[in-house]
Design an enzyme around this catalytic site. Sequence first.
Site, mmCIF file in Angstrom:
data_model
loop_
_atom_site.group_PDB
_atom_site.id
_atom_site.type_symbol
_atom_site.label_atom_id
_atom_site.label_comp_id
_atom_site.label_asym_id
_atom_site.label_seq_id
_atom_site.Cartn_x
_atom_site.Cartn_y
_atom_site.Cartn_z
ATOM 1 N N ASP A 15 0.848 -1.176 0.000
ATOM 2 C CA ASP A 15 0.000 0.000 0.000
ATOM 3 C C ASP A 15 0.893 1.238 0.000
ATOM 4 O O ASP A 15 2.074 1.178 0.355
ATOM 5 C CB ASP A 15 -0.903 -0.036 1.232
ATOM 6 C CG ASP A 15 -1.988 1.025 1.189
ATOM 7 O OD1 ASP A 15 -2.417 1.401 0.083
ATOM 8 O OD2 ASP A 15 -2.403 1.477 2.261
ATOM 9 N N ASP A 17 -0.275 4.971 1.013
ATOM 10 C CA ASP A 17 -0.528 5.815 2.181
ATOM 11 C C ASP A 17 -0.555 4.971 3.447
ATOM 12 O O ASP A 17 -1.288 3.980 3.534
ATOM 13 C CB ASP A 17 -1.849 6.568 2.023
ATOM 14 C CG ASP A 17 -1.769 7.647 0.953
ATOM 15 O OD1 ASP A 17 -0.890 8.510 1.075
ATOM 16 O OD2 ASP A 17 -2.561 7.596 0.001
ATOM 17 N N LYS A 186 -9.392 -2.704 -3.236
ATOM 18 C CA LYS A 186 -9.300 -3.392 -1.950
ATOM 19 C C LYS A 186 -10.516 -3.076 -1.085
ATOM 20 O O LYS A 186 -10.966 -1.942 -1.081
ATOM 21 C CB LYS A 186 -8.031 -2.953 -1.215
ATOM 22 C CG LYS A 186 -6.735 -3.284 -1.933
ATOM 23 C CD LYS A 186 -5.546 -2.741 -1.140
ATOM 24 C CE LYS A 186 -5.514 -1.231 -1.132
ATOM 25 N NZ LYS A 186 -4.357 -0.673 -0.386
ATOM 26 N N ASP A 211 -1.235 -1.239 5.935
ATOM 27 C CA ASP A 211 -1.420 -0.661 7.265
ATOM 28 C C ASP A 211 -2.838 -0.864 7.783
ATOM 29 O O ASP A 211 -3.156 -0.403 8.871
ATOM 30 C CB ASP A 211 -1.093 0.832 7.252
ATOM 31 C CG ASP A 211 -2.121 1.645 6.475
ATOM 32 O OD1 ASP A 211 -2.354 1.323 5.289
ATOM 33 O OD2 ASP A 211 -2.695 2.590 7.046
#
Length: 266
Positions: A15, A17, A186, A211
Amino acid sequence: MTTDERNTGWTYLMDMDGVLVHEDHLIPGADEFLTELQAAGTPFVVLTNNSIRTPRDLRARLAQTGLDIPEEAIWTSALATATFLRTQRPNGSAYVVGESGLTTALHDIGYVLTDRDPDYVVLGETRTYSFEAITTAIRLIERGARFLATNPDATGPSREGSLPATGSVAALITRATGREPYYVGKPNPLMMRSALRAIGAHSEHTLMIGDRMDTDVVSGLEAGLQTILVLTGISTRESVEMFPYRPTRVIESVADLVGRTANPFE
């Protein structure tokens, strides 16, 4: 998975961010981590559910933080959506609520963007959602257009706080039409699989670094990948215990992988 299998060389999906950057700020160690992957010739793809920007625009944004990532190593929910549409209904038409990342991806697969009897209404992310555009989308869906959305994220980050994102606007349209969209990004593992196909990689030797337990980790698991959760974004060690599934490994940040990218589980 055996130790020998773990040493056969990995492909990394990650990912953006919360893993590499926070907004426009580099997460410490992300530059060293990517430099190590590039020096070793390790294939990697940076994933984002955000459909606003094209890979070229994202590359420029990331370069300003100190990360040098080629366009071909960036995979967005807009590209995943375009890939899905190309397989489902080639050379079709769509009414798009979104920005250049999405419209460019659809143009590149030969789609016509129109508000006259389109095959699909495709909802993406924008910082300027228009009541007029949402109303048009509702009416087209009522007339039979299929409803597709790039991702289900309800909010997005900004310096001032949360912003309504694709999932929130999709809920509005669903309430008005009674039609649920199909989400491509996602946590749909379709996004992972389309990224793997784009670089010719295989799930059995691929890691997903994210995250968020509810998007990154679950989509990685459902796509058959090993998963690593970093604690530099949304999820915490405590929140991991709330879910019925677990990542393969939990680490503080990607900085913990520097010097260990060849075998991140040792």
